[in-house]
Scaffold this motif. Structure first.
Motif, PDB file in Angstrom:
ATOM      1  N   PRO A  12       0.730  -1.102   0.142  1.00 10.77           N
ATOM      2  CA  PRO A  12      -0.081   0.175  -0.281  1.00 10.77           C
ATOM      3  C   PRO A  12       0.901   1.374   0.021  1.00 10.77           C
ATOM      4  O   PRO A  12       0.443   2.317  -0.674  1.00 10.77           O
ATOM      5  N   GLU A  13       2.024   1.154   0.758  1.00  8.34           N
ATOM      6  CA  GLU A  13       2.882   2.602   0.841  1.00  8.34           C
ATOM      7  C   GLU A  13       3.768   2.709  -0.609  1.00  8.34           C
ATOM      8  O   GLU A  13       4.227   3.954  -0.703  1.00  8.34           O
ATOM      9  N   HIS A  14       3.749   1.812  -1.350  1.00  7.67           N
ATOM     10  CA  HIS A  14       4.641   1.856  -2.610  1.00  7.67           C
ATOM     11  C   HIS A  14       3.823   1.808  -3.864  1.00  7.67           C
ATOM     12  O   HIS A  14       4.410   2.119  -4.987  1.00  7.67           O
ATOM     13  N   VAL A  15       2.620   1.209  -3.722  1.00  6.88           N
ATOM     14  CA  VAL A  15       2.091   0.998  -5.193  1.00  6.88           C
ATOM     15  C   VAL A  15       1.641   2.168  -6.181  1.00  6.88           C
ATOM     16  O   VAL A  15       1.385   2.127  -7.317  1.00  6.88           O
ATOM     17  N   VAL A  16       1.353   3.324  -5.307  1.00  9.90           N
ATOM     18  CA  VAL A  16       0.885   4.434  -5.901  1.00  9.90           C
ATOM     19  C   VAL A  16       2.399   5.083  -6.861  1.00  9.90           C
ATOM     20  O   VAL A  16       2.307   5.634  -8.075  1.00  9.90           O
ATOM     21  N   HIS A  17       3.554   4.758  -6.136  1.00 10.61           N
ATOM     22  CA  HIS A  17       4.858   5.245  -6.680  1.00 10.61           C
ATOM     23  C   HIS A  17       6.029   4.221  -6.529  1.00 10.61           C
ATOM     24  O   HIS A  17       6.698   4.225  -5.554  1.00 10.61           O
ATOM     25  N   ARG A  64       7.771  -2.758 -13.497  1.00 10.18           N
ATOM     26  CA  ARG A  64       6.756  -1.584 -13.678  1.00 10.18           C
ATOM     27  C   ARG A  64       5.934  -1.626 -15.066  1.00 10.18           C
ATOM     28  O   ARG A  64       4.723  -1.346 -15.077  1.00 10.18           O
ATOM     29  N   LYS A  65       6.737  -2.067 -16.173  1.00  6.42           N
ATOM     30  CA  LYS A  65       6.189  -2.019 -17.299  1.00  6.42           C
ATOM     31  C   LYS A  65       5.425  -3.098 -17.715  1.00  6.42           C
ATOM     32  O   LYS A  65       4.202  -3.204 -18.213  1.00  6.42           O
ATOM     33  N   ARG A  66       5.593  -4.320 -17.041  1.00  4.31           N
ATOM     34  CA  ARG A  66       4.934  -5.416 -17.594  1.00  4.31           C
ATOM     35  C   ARG A  66       3.809  -5.920 -16.506  1.00  4.31           C
ATOM     36  O   ARG A  66       2.991  -6.617 -16.539  1.00  4.31           O
ATOM     37  N   TYR A  67       4.127  -5.545 -15.258  1.00  6.64           N
ATOM     38  CA  TYR A  67       3.152  -6.159 -14.252  1.00  6.64           C
ATOM     39  C   TYR A  67       2.235  -4.766 -13.571  1.00  6.64           C
ATOM     40  O   TYR A  67       0.999  -4.908 -13.778  1.00  6.64           O
ATOM     41  N   TRP A  68       2.905  -3.791 -13.043  1.00  8.70           N
ATOM     42  CA  TRP A  68       2.244  -2.761 -12.402  1.00  8.70           C
ATOM     43  C   TRP A  68       1.558  -1.841 -13.316  1.00  8.70           C
ATOM     44  O   TRP A  68       0.420  -1.811 -12.823  1.00  8.70           O
TER      45      TRP A  68
END
Length: 138
Positions: A53-58, A88-92
């Protein structure tokens, strides 16, 4: 044509070399590339970090966080950077786009319900009656 080319080259003092076999010979002396996949435990750690939760946005670790991740997982900085770029490209990114689309659809559905209720209230106001949706008459 292969034989004619070979004969022509041979007559000029050259020998015919099959490109495929030359490429094979070139590979013989080279070292094989080390497997680049990370251990499953490391991938799980990195994925949990990225989607927390603390990193998913950035999902961009600071230098301090990178040092901690490298200590915890035992991977090198280059591996860590490459893993984050790729994931970040393939999953996030695909998951974040899907979530935004879902939120937009939900927002549009709510907007549509509000429009129907408003139209119903205007219609019933003209008729002097109550809204035909019982749960809005409370």
């Amino acid at each position: 044509t292969k034989r004619r080319t070979s004969a022509k080259l041979f007559s000029m003092g050259m020998t015919y070399i099959n490109i495929n076999s030359a490429a094979s010979l070139a590979r013989v002396g080279k070292k094989t590339k080390k497997s680049s996949s990370l251990p499953p435990g490391t991938v799980e750690y990195l994925m949990n970090w990225m989607m927390s939760p603390e990193h998913v946005v950035h999902p961009y670790p600071t230098e301090k966080e990178k040092t901690q991740i490298m200590t915890d997982t035992g991977i090198e900085l280059k591996q860590l950077k490459i893993w984050f770029v790729n994931n970040r490209k393939r999953y996030w990114k695909p998951r974040m786009l899907a979530e935004l689309q879902q939120q937009a659809r939900a927002h549009n559905a709510v907007t549509a319900v509000v429009a129907v209720v408003a139209a119903s209230q205007r219609y019933n106001g003209l008729r002097g009656g109550k809204c035909s949706f019982s749960h809005f008459n409370q």
